[in-house]
Scaffold this motif. Sequence first.
Motif, PDB file in Angstrom:
ATOM      1  N   ALA A 798       0.831  -1.199   0.000  1.00 31.19           N
ATOM      2  CA  ALA A 798       0.000   0.000   0.000  1.00 31.19           C
ATOM      3  C   ALA A 798       0.867   1.251   0.000  1.00 31.19           C
ATOM      4  O   ALA A 798       0.589   2.228  -0.715  1.00 31.19           O
ATOM      5  CB  ALA A 798      -0.928  -0.005   1.211  1.00 31.19           C
ATOM      6  N   ALA A 799       1.961   1.244   0.788  1.00 31.20           N
ATOM      7  CA  ALA A 799       2.870   2.392   0.837  1.00 31.20           C
ATOM      8  C   ALA A 799       3.520   2.628  -0.527  1.00 31.20           C
ATOM      9  O   ALA A 799       3.635   3.772  -0.988  1.00 31.20           O
ATOM     10  CB  ALA A 799       3.929   2.156   1.902  1.00 31.20           C
ATOM     11  N   ALA A 800       3.931   1.541  -1.175  1.00 35.69           N
ATOM     12  CA  ALA A 800       4.550   1.676  -2.490  1.00 35.69           C
ATOM     13  C   ALA A 800       3.575   2.267  -3.494  1.00 35.69           C
ATOM     14  O   ALA A 800       3.937   3.114  -4.326  1.00 35.69           O
ATOM     15  CB  ALA A 800       5.050   0.313  -2.971  1.00 35.69           C
ATOM     16  N   ALA A 801       2.316   1.833  -3.431  1.00 36.12           N
ATOM     17  CA  ALA A 801       1.322   2.344  -4.373  1.00 36.12           C
ATOM     18  C   ALA A 801       1.053   3.826  -4.148  1.00 36.12           C
ATOM     19  O   ALA A 801       0.740   4.564  -5.092  1.00 36.12           O
ATOM     20  CB  ALA A 801       0.027   1.544  -4.236  1.00 36.12           C
ATOM     21  N   LEU A 802       1.200   4.267  -2.894  1.00 41.77           N
ATOM     22  CA  LEU A 802       0.934   5.668  -2.560  1.00 41.77           C
ATOM     23  C   LEU A 802       2.188   6.536  -2.655  1.00 41.77           C
ATOM     24  O   LEU A 802       2.103   7.763  -2.452  1.00 41.77           O
ATOM     25  CB  LEU A 802       0.352   5.769  -1.152  1.00 41.77           C
ATOM     26  N   HIS A 803       3.325   5.878  -2.909  1.00 35.78           N
ATOM     27  CA  HIS A 803       4.614   6.588  -2.996  1.00 35.78           C
ATOM     28  C   HIS A 803       4.947   7.300  -1.683  1.00 35.78           C
ATOM     29  O   HIS A 803       5.404   8.452  -1.659  1.00 35.78           O
ATOM     30  CB  HIS A 803       4.607   7.605  -4.141  1.00 35.78           C
ATOM     31  N   VAL A 804       4.667   6.602  -0.553  1.00 33.52           N
ATOM     32  CA  VAL A 804       5.042   7.105   0.766  1.00 33.52           C
ATOM     33  C   VAL A 804       5.759   5.970   1.492  1.00 33.52           C
ATOM     34  O   VAL A 804       5.790   4.834   1.032  1.00 33.52           O
ATOM     35  CB  VAL A 804       3.806   7.565   1.578  1.00 33.52           C
ATOM     36  N   THR A 805       6.301   6.304   2.658  1.00 32.48           N
ATOM     37  CA  THR A 805       6.987   5.256   3.414  1.00 32.48           C
ATOM     38  C   THR A 805       5.980   4.383   4.131  1.00 32.48           C
ATOM     39  O   THR A 805       4.854   4.789   4.413  1.00 32.48           O
ATOM     40  CB  THR A 805       7.942   5.876   4.443  1.00 32.48           C
ATOM     41  N   GLU A 806       6.435   3.180   4.474  1.00 29.31           N
ATOM     42  CA  GLU A 806       5.567   2.277   5.217  1.00 29.31           C
ATOM     43  C   GLU A 806       5.237   2.857   6.581  1.00 29.31           C
ATOM     44  O   GLU A 806       4.146   2.650   7.123  1.00 29.31           O
ATOM     45  CB  GLU A 806       6.256   0.911   5.364  1.00 29.31           C
ATOM     46  N   ASN A 807       6.181   3.609   7.164  1.00 28.38           N
ATOM     47  CA  ASN A 807       5.953   4.216   8.468  1.00 28.38           C
ATOM     48  C   ASN A 807       4.838   5.256   8.409  1.00 28.38           C
ATOM     49  O   ASN A 807       4.041   5.406   9.348  1.00 28.38           O
ATOM     50  CB  ASN A 807       7.245   4.866   8.970  1.00 28.38           C
ATOM     51  N   THR A 808       4.756   5.985   7.271  1.00 30.12           N
ATOM     52  CA  THR A 808       3.664   6.961   7.093  1.00 30.12           C
ATOM     53  C   THR A 808       2.312   6.263   7.080  1.00 30.12           C
ATOM     54  O   THR A 808       1.352   6.713   7.705  1.00 30.12           O
ATOM     55  CB  THR A 808       3.864   7.751   5.789  1.00 30.12           C
ATOM     56  N   VAL A 809       2.255   5.152   6.368  1.00 31.47           N
ATOM     57  CA  VAL A 809       1.008   4.379   6.324  1.00 31.47           C
ATOM     58  C   VAL A 809       0.656   3.899   7.733  1.00 31.47           C
ATOM     59  O   VAL A 809      -0.508   3.930   8.147  1.00 31.47           O
ATOM     60  CB  VAL A 809       1.133   3.194   5.347  1.00 31.47           C
ATOM     61  N   LYS A 810       1.661   3.443   8.476  1.00 28.67           N
ATOM     62  CA  LYS A 810       1.417   2.946   9.836  1.00 28.67           C
ATOM     63  C   LYS A 810       0.846   4.047  10.715  1.00 28.67           C
ATOM     64  O   LYS A 810      -0.088   3.815  11.506  1.00 28.67           O
ATOM     65  CB  LYS A 810       2.725   2.422  10.414  1.00 28.67           C
ATOM     66  N   THR A 811       1.400   5.269  10.604  1.00 30.55           N
ATOM     67  CA  THR A 811       0.912   6.397  11.409  1.00 30.55           C
ATOM     68  C   THR A 811      -0.548   6.706  11.086  1.00 30.55           C
ATOM     69  O   THR A 811      -1.383   6.891  11.981  1.00 30.55           O
ATOM     70  CB  THR A 811       1.768   7.638  11.143  1.00 30.55           C
ATOM     71  N   HIS A 812      -0.842   6.768   9.769  1.00 31.72           N
ATOM     72  CA  HIS A 812      -2.237   7.017   9.371  1.00 31.72           C
ATOM     73  C   HIS A 812      -3.156   5.913   9.901  1.00 31.72           C
ATOM     74  O   HIS A 812      -4.271   6.177  10.363  1.00 31.72           O
ATOM     75  CB  HIS A 812      -2.345   7.071   7.842  1.00 31.72           C
ATOM     76  N   LEU A 813      -2.652   4.679   9.846  1.00 27.57           N
ATOM     77  CA  LEU A 813      -3.480   3.542  10.227  1.00 27.57           C
ATOM     78  C   LEU A 813      -3.823   3.594  11.718  1.00 27.57           C
ATOM     79  O   LEU A 813      -4.937   3.259  12.130  1.00 27.57           O
ATOM     80  CB  LEU A 813      -2.745   2.251   9.884  1.00 27.57           C
ATOM     81  N   GLN A 814      -2.889   4.033  12.535  1.00 25.02           N
ATOM     82  CA  GLN A 814      -3.155   4.138  13.972  1.00 25.02           C
ATOM     83  C   GLN A 814      -4.280   5.145  14.247  1.00 25.02           C
ATOM     84  O   GLN A 814      -5.155   4.917  15.091  1.00 25.02           O
ATOM     85  CB  GLN A 814      -1.877   4.545  14.702  1.00 25.02           C
ATOM     86  N   ARG A 815      -4.242   6.267  13.501  1.00 26.97           N
ATOM     87  CA  ARG A 815      -5.310   7.264  13.672  1.00 26.97           C
ATOM     88  C   ARG A 815      -6.665   6.718  13.192  1.00 26.97           C
ATOM     89  O   ARG A 815      -7.710   6.966  13.792  1.00 26.97           O
ATOM     90  CB  ARG A 815      -4.960   8.533  12.883  1.00 26.97           C
ATOM     91  N   ILE A 816      -6.614   5.983  12.087  1.00 25.53           N
ATOM     92  CA  ILE A 816      -7.851   5.403  11.541  1.00 25.53           C
ATOM     93  C   ILE A 816      -8.438   4.408  12.534  1.00 25.53           C
ATOM     94  O   ILE A 816      -9.658   4.378  12.761  1.00 25.53           O
ATOM     95  CB  ILE A 816      -7.560   4.729  10.180  1.00 25.53           C
ATOM     96  N   TYR A 817      -7.567   3.567  13.144  1.00 28.38           N
ATOM     97  CA  TYR A 817      -8.046   2.619  14.155  1.00 28.38           C
ATOM     98  C   TYR A 817      -8.822   3.348  15.245  1.00 28.38           C
ATOM     99  O   TYR A 817      -9.915   2.924  15.662  1.00 28.38           O
ATOM    100  CB  TYR A 817      -6.857   1.896  14.804  1.00 28.38           C
TER     101      TYR A 817
END
Length: 841
Positions: A798-817
Motif C-alpha cells: 500500500a505504501a509503495a502504491a501511494l509513494h510514501v513510506t511504510e511508516n507513514t502508512v502505519k501512522t495514518h493507520l493508527q489514527r484510523i483505528y
Amino acid sequence: MHARLDPDVPRIAVLSAPSGSGKTSLVRCWVAPRPPGTVIWATLETDHVRRASFWQTVLTNAGRLGVLPATEAAGLVGDVDRASDVPELVAGALRRRGPLVLVVDAHERLRDDSAAVDADLVRLVQLCPDLKVVVTTRTSTGLASPGRTLRGEVELLTAADLAFTEDETRELLTTFADPAVAASAADLHAATDGFPLAVRAGILSLSRAGSAPGTPDWRSLVAEDLRVQLGSGATYDLVLATCLPPYFDTDLAIELTGTTDVKETLAELEWNGFGRWIPFAPGRQVFQYVESLRTAMLADAAGRPAPQQARAAKLAAAWLHRNGNFETAFEVAVAARQYDFAGRVYASLLASDPDTITTGRFDQQLVSIPRSALTQFPALALGRGLACHRNPALLGAAADFFRIPAAWTGPRLPDMGPGEVMMGHTAKVASLRVLGRFDESARAAHQALAYFDTIPDGEQHHVADLGATLLRHLSYSLFQDAQVDAARSAALRAISMSTRPESLNHTAVYVVGFNALDGRSADARAARGHVDPEAWRPGQDRTYGNALGRIGQAALLLDDFDLTASIDEYDGCRFATTSEFWPFVTWTLMHARLGLGQAATEAHRVEAALARTPAPPGTADSLGSAAVRSALAVLWLAAGNRTKAGPLLRLRTRYTGQVAPAVVLARLLAGEPAEALAALPRLETRPGHTNRSLAALLTVGAAAAVRTGLPETSAALLDRVLALVGPGGARAHLMYLPASDLAGLRALAGERGDAGLRDYLAGPVPDCITAETLAASLTPQERVVIAALAHHPTRAAAAAALHVTENTVKTHLQRIYRKLGVNSRDAVIEKAIELDLLAPR
C-alpha cells in the motif's frame, strides 16, 4: 370397458383415441352411478390451456360439483398462480374427501403445457391415495408412456380397445336399425374397423337405404362431417344457435333459440351421438356437443348476421358468468368482440378476486383486444397494461396501455351503467398511479368519488362489492398523495359497502395499513378487529389482497420494538418485492433492520434497489417513496456516513415533510442542537407530513431542546407528540435518538411525573445511532490510505502504491483505528465497506 376402468389400481387411466371413438361417452356412463360429490369432471374448452388455467378449471368444477365447498374452491382458484407446489395445494383440499374420481376430458388441448400437467397428475395421485384420474385425449400423451403402462402405473385404452367387435356391430344393427339390414354387420365392420363414429354413420345410412350398402354412403357421411347429417331443419337451427358456449343447459338453449321445444331435440341429438349430458353441478347436467360437430357448426355460425352473433355471444357469456365460469365468459365475449360485456365480466372478476390483477389468468384474452376497443373500455386497457407489465419482454409496451385509461375523460358509450363508469374512473386512477403520476392519480380519485356520490342510493347496492373494490383503489392513491384523512374516509366507506366476509377483509386491511403507517396504532388495532381470519381463502392472507394488512401489522410490531417479528410478517409474501406496496414494505424493513444493528447493510441494499432499471414499483415521487428515502438517510446517519445522507436530506419531492425528521436528526448528530430546534417551525409546515412523521420530527426536536437546556420546550413538544399519536401510538422513531438523548427525555418525563409520557418512552428501544458521525472525521489522506489497504495485500504494498513510506502508512493507520473504533487491518476494511468509504469520489 367399464371393467377396465373399475379397479383402484392403477389409479390413472388414459383413453387415447381419435375424435368419434366414444371416449367421453364411455367415461360419462362409467361415472354416472357414482354418488354426488365424488366426481370432478373437467372438460378443457379451448386450445393451448395453460397449466395454471387447467388447475383453476379443476378446482372451479370441484366447487361446482360439490366435491369442495364453493368458497374453499374459489379461494384455491386464486392461489394457483402463486403456489410453488400446485399438486400439494390441490391434494391438501382433496385428500380428506374420501374416494374421488377426476376426469380430464380433452387433455390434448393442453398442448405445450401437457408435460407439466402430466407430472402434476402423477404426483397428485401419489399425494391422494383415494383419488383416481381418468384422462381422455385425441393424441398420445406422456402420461401413458410405455414405461408407465408396462409398470402397471397407467391403464391405457386405445382406439383398438374402443372399437366395436363384429358381434357388437351386429348387436347394434339388431337393436337400433331395421332388422332387415342386420345381415350387413360383417360388411359394415370390415369397412369401418369398428370405429364407433363410422359405425354410427353406417347404421344411419343402412337404415335409410333399407339394405346392404352398394356404394358406401356412410363413408361420405363421415368424410363430409357430422353437420351434414343434421339436415337444414329445426335440429340444425338449434345446434347452430347453441354451439357458441362449450356447454349449455335447457334454459340457455331456450334463450338462444327463442323456442321452448328444446328438450326433445336435445334427446334426439344425444341418441344419435351428436352430444351428451355431462356433470355440471349436484343434480344438474349440461349438454356438450361432440367436438367435431361443434367445430363445424362454429364455422357456420361465423357466417350468421352480425346482430345474431352479438346476441348469442352476450347470452352465452352472461349465462357462463352467472354460473361462475368467468374465464370462459370472458373468452366468449372477447372472441365475439363483445367488449362492452367483456368489460363488465372483468370488473366482476376484480370484485370477486382482487388478486386477479396480479396474475396472468386472463392475459391470453386481454392481449387479443384491439386498441380501438381499449379506448372505450378503460378497465380492459388497465388489464392489458398489467398483462404486459408481468412479462419482462413486454414491459416497455405496458406504459402505452396504461396511458389509455390515464387519458380517460368519461363514458364513451351512452348505456354504461354506474358500475362500469366507476370502473372507468378507477382504471384511470390506478393507471396514473402505475405510471408514477401520483398527484394526478389523487386528483382523479377525487373526481371518481364525486361521481360515486351522484349514484342514487337505490342503485349503489348494485355495485356493492365492486364498489368496495374500486373505493379501495381510490383510497390508496389518496394515501400516496399524503391525503391520509381522505384515504381513510374512502376506505371506511368501502367497509360499509362490503357485503361478503372476504370483501370486508380486503377492505378492512386498508384501514389497518393506513392507520398504522400514520401512527394511529389504536385505530389500526380497532380496524384489525374487522378482519376475520376464517374468511381468508387458504394462503390468501399472504397475497396482494392483504398487503396493507401485513404492512400495518409490521408497523405495529415496529412500534412495540418486536423487530424480528416485524420482518417475519413478510415471510412467503410475493407482493413484498413485486407490488406497488414496495415502498411501505421497505420502510418497515429498513426500520426493523436499523434496530437490529444492520443499518449500513440495509442502506446498501435499498440504495442498490433504487438504482436498478427499472426501479422498484411505486418509487416515483409519492408519500411512500419520500418515506423510503428519508429512512435511507437515517440509515446512513446511523452508520456514521453523513456524506451519503446529505443528498437525501436535500431531496426534491412534493412530500418534503417525510424527510423532515432526518434533517433535524442530521443537525443533532452534527452537534448543532440549537440549529435543529430553530428549524423545527419551518419543517413542521412542509407538505407531505403524516402524524407519524410529525411525531418523529417533534421527538427529535425535543431531544435537541434538552441538549440546549430548554426542558419546558422539550416537554411541550413531547405533549404534542402524544396528542398526535396517543400514548400507545407510533414510537419506532425513538430508535433515531442516541442513547444519551433518549435518557435525557426519560429523565425529563420522570421529573414531570407524567406517567403517559414515561410509558411512551419506556419501551425496549435499541441503541442504533452513535452520537458522532465517524466517517466525517476522517481526513482525505486517511480515506486514500484505507482505499490502498483494500486493494493491496500488505502495508508495504500500500505504501509503495501511494509513494510514501511504510511508516507513514502505519501512522495514518493508527489514527484510523482510533477514529473507527477498530484494532486490525481487516476490521478497517470491513468498516470501510460498511460506511461506503471505498466508493470513488
